[in-house]
Design an enzyme around this catalytic site. Structure first.
Site, PDB file in Angstrom:
ATOM      1  N   ARG A   1      36.265  21.530  -0.283  1.00 13.66           N
ATOM      2  CA  ARG A   1      35.469  21.767  -1.542  1.00 13.66           C
ATOM      3  C   ARG A   1      36.560  22.337  -2.751  1.00 13.66           C
ATOM      4  O   ARG A   1      36.315  22.042  -3.793  1.00 13.66           O
ATOM      5  CB  ARG A   1      34.475  22.646  -1.325  1.00 13.66           C
ATOM      6  CG  ARG A   1      33.338  22.059  -0.692  1.00 13.66           C
ATOM      7  CD  ARG A   1      31.954  22.966  -1.057  1.00 13.66           C
ATOM      8  NE  ARG A   1      30.959  23.043   0.269  1.00 13.66           N
ATOM      9  CZ  ARG A   1      30.150  21.850   0.219  1.00 13.66           C
ATOM     10  NH1 ARG A   1      29.925  21.056  -0.525  1.00 13.66           N
ATOM     11  NH2 ARG A   1      29.148  21.910   1.132  1.00 13.66           N
TER      12      ARG A   1
ATOM     13  N   PHE B   1      34.233   8.052   2.837  1.00 11.73           N
ATOM     14  CA  PHE B   1      33.499   9.407   2.692  1.00 11.73           C
ATOM     15  C   PHE B   1      34.654  10.379   1.792  1.00 11.73           C
ATOM     16  O   PHE B   1      35.911  10.216   2.193  1.00 11.73           O
ATOM     17  CB  PHE B   1      33.400   9.844   4.044  1.00 11.73           C
ATOM     18  CG  PHE B   1      32.661  11.096   4.319  1.00 11.73           C
ATOM     19  CD1 PHE B   1      31.246  11.048   4.157  1.00 11.73           C
ATOM     20  CD2 PHE B   1      33.313  12.451   4.104  1.00 11.73           C
ATOM     21  CE1 PHE B   1      30.499  12.174   4.352  1.00 11.73           C
ATOM     22  CE2 PHE B   1      32.450  13.658   3.958  1.00 11.73           C
ATOM     23  CZ  PHE B   1      30.853  13.537   4.211  1.00 11.73           C
ATOM     24  N   VAL B   2      34.225  10.949   0.851  1.00  7.93           N
ATOM     25  CA  VAL B   2      34.965  11.666  -0.115  1.00  7.93           C
ATOM     26  C   VAL B   2      34.911  13.036   0.089  1.00  7.93           C
ATOM     27  O   VAL B   2      33.682  13.681   0.397  1.00  7.93           O
ATOM     28  CB  VAL B   2      34.252  11.109  -1.416  1.00  7.93           C
ATOM     29  CG1 VAL B   2      35.311  11.714  -2.501  1.00  7.93           C
ATOM     30  CG2 VAL B   2      34.412   9.491  -1.618  1.00  7.93           C
TER      31      VAL B   2
ATOM     32  N   ASP C   1      32.481  18.150   0.452  1.00  4.11           N
ATOM     33  CA  ASP C   1      33.037  18.846   1.649  1.00  4.11           C
ATOM     34  C   ASP C   1      32.876  17.747   2.676  1.00  4.11           C
ATOM     35  O   ASP C   1      32.211  16.698   2.759  1.00  4.11           O
ATOM     36  CB  ASP C   1      32.202  19.901   2.086  1.00  4.11           C
ATOM     37  CG  ASP C   1      30.965  19.652   2.772  1.00  4.11           C
ATOM     38  OD1 ASP C   1      29.966  18.908   1.919  1.00  4.11           O
ATOM     39  OD2 ASP C   1      30.605  20.177   3.833  1.00  4.11           O
TER      40      ASP C   1
ATOM     41  N   ASP D   1      27.014  15.916  -6.820  1.00  2.00           N
ATOM     42  CA  ASP D   1      28.160  15.420  -6.636  1.00  2.00           C
ATOM     43  C   ASP D   1      28.001  13.931  -6.270  1.00  2.00           C
ATOM     44  O   ASP D   1      29.059  13.023  -7.089  1.00  2.00           O
ATOM     45  CB  ASP D   1      28.921  15.916  -5.429  1.00  2.00           C
ATOM     46  CG  ASP D   1      27.996  16.333  -4.274  1.00  2.00           C
ATOM     47  OD1 ASP D   1      26.848  15.411  -4.249  1.00  2.00           O
ATOM     48  OD2 ASP D   1      28.567  16.863  -3.156  1.00  2.00           O
TER      49      ASP D   1
ATOM     50  N   GLY E   1      27.481  20.857  -3.541  1.00  2.00           N
ATOM     51  CA  GLY E   1      28.353  19.839  -3.951  1.00  2.00           C
ATOM     52  C   GLY E   1      28.621  19.795  -5.484  1.00  2.00           C
ATOM     53  O   GLY E   1      29.559  19.263  -5.647  1.00  2.00           O
TER      54      GLY E   1
ATOM     55  N   ASP F   1      24.036   8.694  -2.961  1.00  2.31           N
ATOM     56  CA  ASP F   1      24.593   8.168  -1.771  1.00  2.31           C
ATOM     57  C   ASP F   1      23.083   6.867  -1.264  1.00  2.31           C
ATOM     58  O   ASP F   1      22.678   5.812  -2.216  1.00  2.31           O
ATOM     59  CB  ASP F   1      24.891   8.539  -0.538  1.00  2.31           C
ATOM     60  CG  ASP F   1      25.420   7.908   0.636  1.00  2.31           C
ATOM     61  OD1 ASP F   1      25.673   6.646   0.565  1.00  2.31           O
ATOM     62  OD2 ASP F   1      25.653   8.613   1.722  1.00  2.31           O
TER      63      ASP F   1
HETATM   64  P1  IMP Z   1      21.753  10.860  -0.545  1.00  2.00           P
HETATM   65  O1  IMP Z   1      20.522  11.920  -0.297  1.00  2.00           O
HETATM   66  O2  IMP Z   1      21.849   9.963   0.661  1.00  2.00           O
HETATM   67  O3  IMP Z   1      21.854  10.130  -1.706  1.00  2.00           O
HETATM   68  O4  IMP Z   1      22.981  11.773  -0.107  1.00  2.00           O
HETATM   69  C1  IMP Z   1      23.554  12.612  -1.158  1.00  2.00           C
HETATM   70  C2  IMP Z   1      24.174  13.883  -0.567  1.00  2.00           C
HETATM   71  O5  IMP Z   1      24.920  13.367   0.727  1.00  2.00           O
HETATM   72  C3  IMP Z   1      25.199  14.484  -1.477  1.00  2.00           C
HETATM   73  O6  IMP Z   1      24.683  15.283  -2.258  1.00  2.00           O
HETATM   74  C4  IMP Z   1      26.265  14.992  -0.619  1.00  2.00           C
HETATM   75  O7  IMP Z   1      25.957  16.531  -0.249  1.00  2.00           O
HETATM   76  C5  IMP Z   1      25.985  14.208   0.753  1.00  2.00           C
HETATM   77  N1  IMP Z   1      27.225  12.935   0.607  1.00  2.00           N
HETATM   78  C6  IMP Z   1      26.904  11.470   0.416  1.00  2.00           C
HETATM   79  N2  IMP Z   1      28.210  11.094   0.680  1.00  2.00           N
HETATM   80  C7  IMP Z   1      29.273  12.019   0.807  1.00  2.00           C
HETATM   81  C8  IMP Z   1      30.519  11.829   0.779  1.00  2.00           C
HETATM   82  O8  IMP Z   1      31.229  10.876   0.563  1.00  2.00           O
HETATM   83  N3  IMP Z   1      31.354  12.995   0.929  1.00  2.00           N
HETATM   84  C9  IMP Z   1      30.536  14.206   0.806  1.00  2.00           C
HETATM   85  N4  IMP Z   1      29.222  14.248   0.819  1.00  2.00           N
HETATM   86  C10 IMP Z   1      28.354  13.163   0.668  1.00  2.00           C
HETATM   87 MG    MG Z   2      25.017  17.500  -2.095  1.00  2.00          MG
END
Ligand code: IMP
Ligand code: MG
Length: 185
Positions: free
Chosen positions: A176, A163-164, A170, A110, A50, A113
Site C-alpha cells: 500500500r 492485479f494492481v 494491497d 481505489d 484502499g 472491479d
Molecule cells: P468489487 O467489489 O469487486 O468492485 O471490488 C472492489 C474491491 O476489491 C476494491 O475496493 C479492492 O479492495 C479490491 N480489489 C479489486 N481488484 C483489485 C486489485 O487489482 N488490487 C487490489 N485490490 C483489488
Molecule cells: Mg477496497
C-alpha cells in the site's frame, strides 16, 4: 546520490507512475467540482483501507472554498481473494451522528472491479437518507464496463485485468505504501 527511484520489489511491474496520477487528479477534481454544486453539501466518504492515498491527493485538488465534508468507513468483500463473492461486510460505518439528509455522498474508493462493494455502499447511504450518492474511483476495469453491479460517476484510469498494487492498493496486506501503481506479475 542518484535521483532514480528505488527498484520495485521482485514480482511487480510498473503500471501507472506517480507523475501520471498527479497529472490526472486535477482534471478529475474539476469534473467533480462541476458536477456536484456546493448547495448539495457534499461529503466525501473514503472507503478504507484502499482509498486512503487516492482520497488524500484528490481532495487537495478541490478548490479551497469548496465546502466538502470528509468521513471514513471500513469494509471488506469476503470469499475468494480474486473473485468477489458479492458479499460485502461493513466493518465500521461513518460516525452515527453525521446527518446525510439533503446531502450528496461522494464515495471514494481505489478500484471498481465487480462493483459489488460500491453497489452495497451506495444502497447503504441511500437508506441512511442521502439525497444522492456519487461514485469516484481511481481505477476501473475495461472488461467490466457495462457489466459491473454499478457504474462509476468519476474514474481516474481504465485498466485491464491485471492485479494492481501500490498507491493504497494491497496484495495480501502489502505494497500500500508504494508511491506508484504496479501490476503483480
Ligand atoms: P468489487 O467489489 O469487486 O468492485 O471490488 C472492489 C474491491 O476489491 C476494491 O475496493 C479492492 O479492495 C479490491 N480489489 C479489486 N481488484 C483489485 C486489485 O487489482 N488490487 C487490489 N485490490 C483489488
Ligand atoms: Mg477496497
Amino acid at each position: 546520490m542518484s535521483d532514480a527511484p528505488p527498484p520495485l520489489p521482485t514480482g511487480l511491474v510498473p503500471l501507472i507512475s506517480r507523475a501520471q496520477i498527479a497529472e490526472r487528479l486535477k482534471p478529475l477534481a474539476d469534473e467533480i467540482r462541476a458536477a456536484i454544486p456546493a448547495e448539495e453539501r457534499p461529503i466525501a466518504v473514503i472507503v478504507l483501507q484502499g482509498g486512503f492515498v487516492f482520497a488524500a491527493d484528490l481532495l487537495r485538488q478541490l478548490p479551497p472554498d469548496y465546502p466538502i465534508g470528509v468521513a471514513f468507513l471500513r469494509c471488506q468483500s469476503y470469499g475468494n481473494e480474486m473473485y468477489s463473492s458479492g458479499k460485502v461486510l461493513l466493518l465500521n460505518d461513518i460516525d452515527a451522528e453525521i446527518d446525510l439528509r439533503d446531502r450528496t455522498v461522494l464515495l471514494l474508493d481505489d478500484i471498481l472491479d465487480t462493483g459489488h462493494t460500491l453497489r452495497f455502499l451506495a444502497d447503504h447511504f441511500m437508506r441512511r437518507g442521502a439525497a444522492k450518492v456519487k461514485l469516484c474511483v481511481l481505477l476501473k476495469r475495461a472488461a467490466n464496463e457495462g457489466k459491473a453491479a454499478i457504474a462509476a460517476d468519476f474514474a481516474g484510469f481504465t485498466i485491464g485485468s491485471e492485479f494492481v498494487v501500490g498507491y493504497g492498493l494491497d496484495h495480501a496486506g502489502r505494497y500500500r505504501n508504494l508511491p506508484d501503481l504496479a501490476a503483480v506479475k
